[in-house]
Design a protein around this motif. Sequence first.
Motif, PDB file in Angstrom:
ATOM      1  N   THR A  57       5.615  -0.718  -7.932  1.00 38.34           N
ATOM      2  CA  THR A  57       5.637   0.744  -7.948  1.00 38.34           C
ATOM      3  C   THR A  57       6.396   1.319  -6.751  1.00 38.34           C
ATOM      4  N   ARG A  58       6.295   0.675  -5.617  1.00 41.89           N
ATOM      5  CA  ARG A  58       6.974   1.188  -4.422  1.00 41.89           C
ATOM      6  C   ARG A  58       8.490   1.153  -4.573  1.00 41.89           C
ATOM      7  N   PHE A  59       9.008   0.189  -5.321  1.00 40.88           N
ATOM      8  CA  PHE A  59      10.454   0.076  -5.538  1.00 40.88           C
ATOM      9  C   PHE A  59      10.852   0.453  -6.960  1.00 40.88           C
ATOM     10  N   ASN A  60       9.936   1.125  -7.703  1.00 41.24           N
ATOM     11  CA  ASN A  60      10.254   1.686  -9.024  1.00 41.24           C
ATOM     12  C   ASN A  60      10.859   0.650  -9.961  1.00 41.24           C
ATOM     13  N   SER A  61      10.318  -0.553  -9.946  1.00 42.80           N
ATOM     14  CA  SER A  61      10.957  -1.621 -10.709  1.00 42.80           C
ATOM     15  C   SER A  61       9.937  -2.624 -11.244  1.00 42.80           C
ATOM     16  N   ILE A  62      10.371  -3.351 -12.265  1.00 40.89           N
ATOM     17  CA  ILE A  62       9.637  -4.515 -12.753  1.00 40.89           C
ATOM     18  C   ILE A  62      10.326  -5.740 -12.173  1.00 40.89           C
ATOM     19  N   CYS A  63       9.539  -6.622 -11.580  1.00 47.14           N
ATOM     20  CA  CYS A  63      10.095  -7.748 -10.825  1.00 47.14           C
ATOM     21  C   CYS A  63       9.439  -9.060 -11.233  1.00 47.14           C
ATOM     22  N   THR A  64      10.109 -10.144 -10.907  1.00 45.84           N
ATOM     23  CA  THR A  64       9.497 -11.459 -10.983  1.00 45.84           C
ATOM     24  C   THR A  64       9.214 -11.943  -9.562  1.00 45.84           C
ATOM     25  N   ILE A  65       8.262 -12.848  -9.472  1.00 44.51           N
ATOM     26  CA  ILE A  65       7.906 -13.439  -8.177  1.00 44.51           C
ATOM     27  C   ILE A  65       8.520 -14.833  -8.134  1.00 44.51           C
ATOM     28  N   GLU A  66       9.582 -14.969  -7.344  1.00 43.09           N
ATOM     29  CA  GLU A  66      10.321 -16.224  -7.259  1.00 43.09           C
ATOM     30  C   GLU A  66      10.664 -16.510  -5.795  1.00 43.09           C
ATOM     31  N   PRO A  67       9.901 -17.413  -5.160  1.00 44.35           N
ATOM     32  CA  PRO A  67      10.206 -17.777  -3.765  1.00 44.35           C
ATOM     33  C   PRO A  67      11.652 -18.259  -3.644  1.00 44.35           C
TER      34      PRO A  67
END
Length: 343
Positions: free
Chosen positions: A126-136
């Motif tokens: 929500t802070r970056f207005n985006s849908i993201c994946t978690i990938e180290p």
Amino acid sequence: MQAKEKLNVQYEHSEKLNDFLQDLNISILLSTYQTSRIACIGSNKDLNVSFSIYDKPMGIAKTNRGLAIGTSSMIWKLMARKNNTTIPNNSNNPDIIFHARESISTGPIMGHELFYRGGKLWVVNTRFNSICTIEPPWSFKPYWKPNFIPKDNEGDRCHLNGMAFRENESNPSLASVLGTGSEINSWRANKANSGAIIDIKTDTLIAEKLSMPHSPRYYKNEIYFLNSGEGSLERIDQKTYKREKIAIMPGFTRGLDFYGGFAFVGLSQIRETNIFGGLPISEKKLEAGVSIIDLKTRKEILRFWFKSIVEEIFSVCVLPGWKNPKLISSIDDQESPSWVLPG
């Protein structure tokens, strides 16, 4: 995260809720960031309600190895163990234990919903207005943001809060937002009717002028979402985009899961009037808990509600196949140590 005092939570529930959970062979998890707890509603001889401590938990995802829980600045991975976890002085006879074994630092991204699809963890950032994946090794990897949001701009502009995956698809198809403006906090001005559901693949609004929508979902190839400010569960026709109310409940509806032809809907009270004031439900008596809706009759058949302390619910997660699970966090371990052993 500091150890918290034990909560003296009071709750009530429909008389047949325990039998219902037993018959469907399920349990229910609820995240309540307001109290920094995950509530587990299971069944044994009687209803069994337990709590596990996490720092402002929001999203809950079922993974290939157990669960993932999003918190204020990290995501915890919990391993499922049936037989080889030793818990001293345990009398609740859990049939499965989810033990926090690993955490991933995301930083304070205002993470909302969390899903596991295609071998990846997906988070609504929500802070970056985006849908993201978690990938180290990255804190997060952006996948999509609304086309009305400026590129790479931090700051909560539309309050992106939810996503939906078609069944058997690995990438999200829908997103829910509380506004469609591009300025920070612009969603707050007309929150009672500025929300929308967005088709991610086409960047089009398939429903708009909504009241703080949350929790878009696909279930049996139908689109559902919660029109939270009206306290309703609604369905969207995929051809005409016409909206249809399925049920209205006594709460700010947020958190949605489905199982066996039933919808499990999270209910919240309204605490922060500067955020929730002016909504259609703001004058009603509201409850915090979970409502179970029969999709055939469109009626509430059962309810669980808190009578004290817990006022807000974010995620609802149904656990099929497990009637009486137990969750153990790193803070729970400090109060009552447990160990995962080989063999």
